[in-house]
Design a protein around this motif. Structure first.
Motif, short mmCIF file in Angstrom:
data_model
loop_
_atom_site.label_atom_id
_atom_site.label_comp_id
_atom_site.label_asym_id
_atom_site.label_seq_id
_atom_site.Cartn_x
_atom_site.Cartn_y
_atom_site.Cartn_z
N LEU A 1 -56.10 -36.57 -65.62
CA LEU A 1 -55.36 -35.25 -64.91
C LEU A 1 -56.09 -34.71 -64.13
O LEU A 1 -56.84 -35.07 -63.84
CB LEU A 1 -54.41 -34.97 -65.57
CG LEU A 1 -53.19 -34.62 -65.72
CD1 LEU A 1 -52.22 -35.23 -65.96
CD2 LEU A 1 -52.55 -33.93 -66.64
N GLU B 1 -50.86 -35.63 -61.21
CA GLU B 1 -50.21 -34.96 -62.57
C GLU B 1 -48.95 -34.61 -62.16
O GLU B 1 -48.17 -35.64 -63.29
CB GLU B 1 -50.54 -33.47 -62.73
CG GLU B 1 -49.82 -33.07 -63.48
CD GLU B 1 -50.53 -31.21 -64.05
OE1 GLU B 1 -49.91 -30.32 -65.05
OE2 GLU B 1 -51.04 -30.75 -62.58
N ASP C 1 -48.18 -39.13 -63.50
CA ASP C 1 -49.28 -39.09 -64.76
C ASP C 1 -47.84 -38.94 -65.73
O ASP C 1 -48.36 -39.41 -65.98
CB ASP C 1 -50.65 -38.46 -64.93
CG ASP C 1 -51.18 -39.14 -63.39
OD1 ASP C 1 -50.96 -39.81 -63.15
OD2 ASP C 1 -52.73 -38.24 -63.61
N VAL D 1 -53.03 -38.67 -71.77
CA VAL D 1 -52.95 -37.92 -70.07
C VAL D 1 -54.34 -36.80 -70.68
O VAL D 1 -53.48 -36.32 -71.98
CB VAL D 1 -52.24 -37.62 -69.87
CG1 VAL D 1 -52.81 -36.83 -68.88
CG2 VAL D 1 -51.26 -38.76 -70.01
N ASP E 1 -55.94 -33.58 -69.28
CA ASP E 1 -56.50 -32.72 -68.67
C ASP E 1 -58.07 -31.89 -68.56
O ASP E 1 -57.67 -30.85 -69.19
CB ASP E 1 -54.97 -31.63 -68.33
CG ASP E 1 -55.11 -30.76 -67.16
OD1 ASP E 1 -56.00 -30.59 -66.78
OD2 ASP E 1 -54.18 -30.11 -67.30
#
Length: 258
Positions: free
Chosen positions: A114, A119, A122, A151, A153
Motif C-alpha cells: 500500500l 490505497e 488496492d 495487502v 500497509d
C-alpha cells in the motif's frame, strides 16, 4: 490477423509479450526503495515444498495482461506468484510481461504494498469508470480469480489477506499477523528484522521450521556450523593430547595402544 474457420487459438492470434508495452513512464505507484527491497525478500524466501522452483514464476512490477478483449489493458502488481509455469533458464527467455492468454495460467497469489496514492484501488474502494480498465480488485477477484490477495500497509504495519470464496474475496483472520497456505506448505507473515542492511517490519515467508532463511542467513548458518565442527575437532584433539601426556607420565607409550 484474420480469424479462420474453425477459429485459431488465442496463442496464435492475440498479441504476445513482444507486441505489448512492458513499461509506462509516469504512472502512479511506481516502485520506491521499500518496494524493491520487500519484493526481493518475498522472492528470496518463497520456497514452496509442493512445487519445484523451475515451475514457479515470482514476479515484481511485471506487467500482467489479463483481458483478451482489451489486449492493451494491464495491471502491474507489486509482487505475484504463478504456479505451474516454466521459469526462464536462459536470459533471452526472460519475460517482458505476463500475458495470461499466452501463458494459460492465472496468478495464484498477488501482493500489493500500500502507498497513499494506490490505497483506494488496492482495497477495492475505487469504482470502475465507463470504458476504462477494471480496478485492481475487480481484475484479481472477478476476472483472474486469484485465490489469494495480500495487502500490506507498512505505514500502519497492517497486513490484510483476502481469500477467494466462491465469487468474492473474504478477509482472513490473521492471528499473530501470519497465515498458512496448505497448498504450498508455506506461510506468509510479518517479521521484524534486518534485510539488505535495512531494519524494519517485513513481509516474509515461513515454513514448519520457522522463517525461511535468506541466502545470507544460510551462509552465516553454514559458517557457524563449520566453526562449531572446528571447535569440536579441536576439543577432541586437546583431549587426545592430554590423555597421551598422562599415559607417558605413567611410563606408557600411547603409540603402543593403537
Amino acid at each position: 490477423m484474420y480469424q479462420t474457420d474453425p477459429p485459431r487459438p488465442p496463442q496464435e492470434t492475440m498479441p504476445t509479450m513482444y507486441d505489448l508495452p512492458s513499461e509506462l513512464i509516469g504512472e502512479s505507484g511506481l516502485p520506491d526503495e521499500f518496494h524493491c527491497i520487500q519484493a526481493d525478500l518475498l522472492s528470496e524466501t518463497c520456497q514452496p515444498l509442493t512445487y519445484p522452483s523451475e515451475e514457479i514464476l515470482l514476479a515484481s512490477d511485471l506487467n500482467l495482461y489479463y483481458d483478451p478483449r482489451h489486449p492493451l489493458w494491464y495491471k502491474r502488481p507489486d509482487w505475484y506468484m504463478v504456479l505451474g509455469v516454466p521459469s526462464a533458464s536462459q536470459q533471452q527467455d526472460l519475460r517482458l510481461s505476463y500475458v495470461t492468454w499466452q501463458e494459460g495460467i492465472d496468478p495464484f497469489l498477488v501482493v500489493e504494498l500500500l502507498s497513499p496514492g494506490t490505497e483506494p484501488e488496492d482495497l477495492g474502494k475505487t469504482l470502475r469508470e465507463v470504458n476504462r480498465p477494471s480496478t485492481k480488485w475487480e481484475v484479481y477477484e472477478r476476472i483472474l480469480r486469484v485465490p489469494y490477495y495480500v495487502v500490506y500497509d507498512r505505514y500502519e504495519n497492517r497486513l490484510r489477506v483476502f481469500k477467494l470464496m466462491g465469487t468474492r474475496y473474504e478477509a482472513i483472520s490473521l492471528p499473530e499477523n501470519r497465515f498458512w497456505l496448505e497448498e504450498l506448505e508455506l506461510g506468509l507473515g510479518l517479521w521484524q528484522g534486518t534485510y539488505q542492511q535495512t531494519t524494519g517490519l517485513w513481509l516474509r515467508w515461513y515454513n514448519a521450521a520457522g522463517w525461511v532463511p535468506t541466502r545470507r542467513e544460510q551462509a552465516e548458518q553454514e559458517r557457524q556450523r563449520a566453526e562449531q565442527e572446528h571447535q569440536r575437532a579441536e576439543q577432541e584433539h586437546q583431549r587426545a593430547e592430554r590423555l597421551a601426556e598422562y599415559l607417558r607420565s605413567q611410563g606408557i607409550d600411547p603409540n603402543n595402544l593403537l
